[in-house]
Design a protein around this motif. Structure first.
Motif, PDB file in Angstrom:
ATOM      1  N   LYS A   1       0.823  -1.206   0.000  1.00 54.17           N
ATOM      2  CA  LYS A   1       0.000   0.000   0.000  1.00 54.17           C
ATOM      3  C   LYS A   1       0.857   1.256   0.000  1.00 54.17           C
ATOM      4  CE  LYS A   1      -4.012  -2.027   2.349  1.00 54.17           C
ATOM      5  NZ  LYS A   1      -4.905  -1.931   3.542  1.00 54.17           N
ATOM      6  N   ALA A   2       1.951   1.249   0.769  1.00 53.49           N
ATOM      7  CA  ALA A   2       2.818   2.419   0.836  1.00 53.49           C
ATOM      8  C   ALA A   2       3.484   2.692  -0.506  1.00 53.49           C
ATOM      9  CB  ALA A   2       3.871   2.236   1.916  1.00 53.49           C
ATOM     10  N   ALA A   3       3.796   1.635  -1.244  1.00 51.94           N
ATOM     11  CA  ALA A   3       4.516   1.797  -2.506  1.00 51.94           C
ATOM     12  C   ALA A   3       3.589   2.076  -3.686  1.00 51.94           C
ATOM     13  CB  ALA A   3       5.349   0.543  -2.785  1.00 51.94           C
ATOM     14  N   PHE A   4       2.362   1.508  -3.684  1.00 50.90           N
ATOM     15  CA  PHE A   4       1.543   1.537  -4.890  1.00 50.90           C
ATOM     16  C   PHE A   4       0.167   2.181  -4.720  1.00 50.90           C
ATOM     17  CE2 PHE A   4       4.166  -2.400  -5.108  1.00 50.90           C
ATOM     18  CZ  PHE A   4       5.072  -1.938  -6.046  1.00 50.90           C
ATOM     19  N   ASP A   5      -0.354   2.265  -3.488  1.00 54.27           N
ATOM     20  CA  ASP A   5      -1.691   2.846  -3.317  1.00 54.27           C
ATOM     21  C   ASP A   5      -1.660   4.364  -3.213  1.00 54.27           C
ATOM     22  OD1 ASP A   5      -2.763   0.381  -3.475  1.00 54.27           O
ATOM     23  OD2 ASP A   5      -3.430   0.224  -1.398  1.00 54.27           O
ATOM     24  N   VAL A   6      -0.512   4.938  -2.903  1.00 47.90           N
ATOM     25  CA  VAL A   6      -0.361   6.397  -2.851  1.00 47.90           C
ATOM     26  C   VAL A   6       0.880   6.774  -3.650  1.00 47.90           C
ATOM     27  CG1 VAL A   6      -1.539   6.680  -0.633  1.00 47.90           C
ATOM     28  CG2 VAL A   6       0.915   6.257  -0.674  1.00 47.90           C
ATOM     29  N   ASP A   7       0.923   8.021  -4.097  1.00 48.66           N
ATOM     30  CA  ASP A   7       2.024   8.462  -4.943  1.00 48.66           C
ATOM     31  C   ASP A   7       3.333   8.569  -4.163  1.00 48.66           C
ATOM     32  OD1 ASP A   7       3.298   9.404  -7.234  1.00 48.66           O
ATOM     33  OD2 ASP A   7       2.945  11.484  -6.678  1.00 48.66           O
ATOM     34  N   ASP A   8       3.308   9.292  -3.053  1.00 52.97           N
ATOM     35  CA  ASP A   8       4.479   9.475  -2.186  1.00 52.97           C
ATOM     36  C   ASP A   8       3.993   9.367  -0.747  1.00 52.97           C
ATOM     37  OD1 ASP A   8       6.683  10.237  -0.756  1.00 52.97           O
ATOM     38  OD2 ASP A   8       7.093  12.059  -1.901  1.00 52.97           O
ATOM     39  N   TYR A   9       4.282   8.237  -0.111  1.00 54.10           N
ATOM     40  CA  TYR A   9       3.679   7.982   1.198  1.00 54.10           C
ATOM     41  C   TYR A   9       4.170   8.949   2.270  1.00 54.10           C
ATOM     42  CZ  TYR A   9       7.896   5.376   2.625  1.00 54.10           C
ATOM     43  OH  TYR A   9       9.176   5.011   2.949  1.00 54.10           O
ATOM     44  N   LYS A  10       5.401   9.444   2.162  1.00 53.21           N
ATOM     45  CA  LYS A  10       5.894  10.400   3.148  1.00 53.21           C
ATOM     46  C   LYS A  10       5.171  11.743   3.016  1.00 53.21           C
ATOM     47  CE  LYS A  10      10.476   8.354   3.709  1.00 53.21           C
ATOM     48  NZ  LYS A  10      11.935   8.574   3.612  1.00 53.21           N
ATOM     49  N   ASN A  11       5.001  12.204   1.799  1.00 52.82           N
ATOM     50  CA  ASN A  11       4.248  13.442   1.586  1.00 52.82           C
ATOM     51  C   ASN A  11       2.784  13.247   1.945  1.00 52.82           C
ATOM     52  OD1 ASN A  11       4.082  16.243   0.420  1.00 52.82           O
ATOM     53  ND2 ASN A  11       2.677  15.198  -0.966  1.00 52.82           N
ATOM     54  N   PHE A  12       2.262  12.039   1.718  1.00 54.10           N
ATOM     55  CA  PHE A  12       0.884  11.714   2.079  1.00 54.10           C
ATOM     56  C   PHE A  12       0.676  11.848   3.586  1.00 54.10           C
ATOM     57  CE2 PHE A  12      -2.570   8.719   3.021  1.00 54.10           C
ATOM     58  CZ  PHE A  12      -3.522   9.121   2.101  1.00 54.10           C
ATOM     59  N   VAL A  13       1.663  11.412   4.368  1.00 52.02           N
ATOM     60  CA  VAL A  13       1.583  11.545   5.825  1.00 52.02           C
ATOM     61  C   VAL A  13       1.501  13.009   6.228  1.00 52.02           C
ATOM     62  CG1 VAL A  13       2.849  11.191   7.984  1.00 52.02           C
ATOM     63  CG2 VAL A  13       2.728   9.360   6.301  1.00 52.02           C
ATOM     64  N   ARG A  14       2.334  13.856   5.635  1.00 52.99           N
ATOM     65  CA  ARG A  14       2.357  15.277   5.986  1.00 52.99           C
ATOM     66  C   ARG A  14       1.030  15.956   5.647  1.00 52.99           C
ATOM     67  NH1 ARG A  14       7.742  14.700   3.967  1.00 52.99           N
ATOM     68  NH2 ARG A  14       7.049  15.324   1.893  1.00 52.99           N
ATOM     69  N   VAL A  15       0.540  15.724   4.452  1.00 53.30           N
ATOM     70  CA  VAL A  15      -0.681  16.409   4.014  1.00 53.30           C
ATOM     71  C   VAL A  15      -1.887  15.958   4.831  1.00 53.30           C
ATOM     72  CG1 VAL A  15      -2.254  16.735   2.073  1.00 53.30           C
ATOM     73  CG2 VAL A  15       0.200  16.791   1.687  1.00 53.30           C
ATOM     74  N   GLN A  16      -2.025  14.653   5.028  1.00 50.98           N
ATOM     75  CA  GLN A  16      -3.185  14.139   5.752  1.00 50.98           C
ATOM     76  C   GLN A  16      -3.135  14.502   7.234  1.00 50.98           C
ATOM     77  OE1 GLN A  16      -5.892  12.824   4.424  1.00 50.98           O
ATOM     78  NE2 GLN A  16      -4.944  13.146   2.413  1.00 50.98           N
ATOM     79  N   THR A  17      -1.946  14.597   7.801  1.00 45.83           N
ATOM     80  CA  THR A  17      -1.832  15.023   9.202  1.00 45.83           C
ATOM     81  C   THR A  17      -2.283  16.464   9.362  1.00 45.83           C
ATOM     82  OG1 THR A  17      -0.003  13.483   9.579  1.00 45.83           O
ATOM     83  CG2 THR A  17      -0.260  15.291  11.145  1.00 45.83           C
ATOM     84  N   ASP A  18      -1.872  17.339   8.449  1.00 48.02           N
ATOM     85  CA  ASP A  18      -2.316  18.734   8.498  1.00 48.02           C
ATOM     86  C   ASP A  18      -3.830  18.830   8.361  1.00 48.02           C
ATOM     87  OD1 ASP A  18       0.276  19.504   8.798  1.00 48.02           O
ATOM     88  OD2 ASP A  18       0.559  20.159   6.722  1.00 48.02           O
ATOM     89  N   ALA A  19      -4.400  18.020   7.469  1.00 45.36           N
ATOM     90  CA  ALA A  19      -5.855  18.032   7.288  1.00 45.36           C
ATOM     91  C   ALA A  19      -6.571  17.546   8.546  1.00 45.36           C
ATOM     92  CB  ALA A  19      -6.230  17.162   6.091  1.00 45.36           C
ATOM     93  N   ALA A  20      -6.020  16.509   9.194  1.00 42.88           N
ATOM     94  CA  ALA A  20      -6.628  15.990  10.424  1.00 42.88           C
ATOM     95  C   ALA A  20      -6.559  17.015  11.548  1.00 42.88           C
ATOM     96  CB  ALA A  20      -5.931  14.693  10.839  1.00 42.88           C
ATOM     97  N   VAL A  21      -5.457  17.748  11.649  1.00 43.01           N
ATOM     98  CA  VAL A  21      -5.313  18.765  12.690  1.00 43.01           C
ATOM     99  C   VAL A  21      -6.318  19.895  12.474  1.00 43.01           C
ATOM    100  CG1 VAL A  21      -3.761  20.518  13.623  1.00 43.01           C
ATOM    101  CG2 VAL A  21      -2.917  18.228  13.178  1.00 43.01           C
ATOM    102  N   ARG A  22      -6.498  20.308  11.228  1.00 46.37           N
ATOM    103  CA  ARG A  22      -7.485  21.366  10.934  1.00 46.37           C
ATOM    104  C   ARG A  22      -8.897  20.924  11.328  1.00 46.37           C
ATOM    105  NH1 ARG A  22      -5.543  25.503   7.740  1.00 46.37           N
ATOM    106  NH2 ARG A  22      -3.484  25.140   6.820  1.00 46.37           N
TER     107      ARG A  22
END
Length: 286
Positions: A127-148
């Motif tokens: 999932k980390a390699a193929f279900d998302v484009d860049d899993y590290k950037n995905f963590v950053r963006v989704q964490t910011d969205a969750a905090v908001r």
């Protein structure tokens, strides 16, 4: 295939021995026998060389063959795979992420500055390699969205004077807010095969434009609460004093003198400055 597959490759140490024997033997025979047929052994040895894979502890290698997912090597050590495999490294170690300070509105619409500290790790390499484009950037963006989203669900603090009494606030309910944040982030990162180990607020404060006003408001609320306790205690003390004077018959006070005594005692007990007593050397009527 839509899930991770653990792959057990060939032992790399045995294949390394085969490589050394093939490379050195073919080179030696080519020099001594002077026959070009031994070049084939050197070519085979060079062909084997890209197949060696070194996996460090808490790391993995995702293997692809011409775009097809073959499996993931999670066991650490030296291995050998088909040289045509494409090898992608994905760390399985726990990682820290300290988000930037975001300006968001709380439940009451007050602008606050907030950031979060996230501890996470990859559990599903597919999932980390193929279900998302860049899993590290995905963590950053989704964490910011969750905090908001989390900040908009709770007020920064309780304001009982305006009827906004809340059981859970961002400032005081640390455990409850952290649990809600962890759950929200985990739901967002599950599709990337990422497990959230810990999520908590790292920084929380009012935005600069209202920080001074809110500080004064908090000070005023504290002063009112302190005055309330002082008055409550003073009333109890005056009541006790009158009751004791009446029971022990120290002095007989009519309603007018009781009112004067209550007034004097309240002034002395509730004043924020030391009282200066005046001694009456005459009678009670003067």
């Amino acid at each position: 295939m839509t899930h991770e597959k653990n792959l057990v490759p060939f032992n790399g140490y045995i294949m390394l021995l085969v490589f050394l024997i093939l490379a050195t033997g073919s080179t030696y025979l080519l020099i001594t026998k002077e026959s070009p047929i031994y070049i084939i052994g050197i070519v085979l040895a060079l062909f084997m060389l890209p197949g060696f894979v070194l996996v460090n502890p808490n790391n993995s290698r995702v293997l692809l063959l011409f775009g097809k997912y073959i499996g993931t090597i999670k066991k650490n050590g030296l291995f050998w795979v088909i040289p045509f495999y494409t090898k992608k490294a994905i760390s399985l170690r726990a990682s820290n992420f300290d988000s930037e300070r975001l300006k968001v509105n709380d439940k009451l619409g007050n602008p606050v500055m907030i950031s979060t500290i996230l501890v996470w790790r990859v559990t599903d390499t597919y999932k980390a390699a193929f279900d998302v484009d860049d899993y590290k950037n995905f963590v950053r963006v989704q964490t910011d969205a969750a905090v908001r989203k989390l900040a908009s669900m709770y007020p920064y603090d309780n304001f009982a004077d305006e009827g906004h009494k809340e059981d859970i606030t961002l400032r005081s309910s640390v455990n409850e807010v952290s649990e809600a944040l962890e759950k929200e982030v985990q739901e967002r990162l599950a599709m990337a095969g990422i497990e959230v180990l810990e999520a908590r607020i790292g920084y929380l404060a009012y935005a600069q434009e209202i920080a001074n006003a809110m500080l004064k408001r908090q000070q005023a609320t504290a002063i009112v609460a302190a005055r309330h306790k002082i008055v409550e205690g003073a009333v109890s003390m005056v009541e006790m004093a009158l009751d004791q004077l009446s029971k022990k018959q120290v002095v007989d006070l009519d309603d007018e003198r009781k009112a004067a005594m209550v007034s004097n005692l309240m002034v002395v007990l509730c004043s924020d400055k030391d009282a200066s007593p005046i001694v009456n050397a005459g009678t009670l009527n003067h």
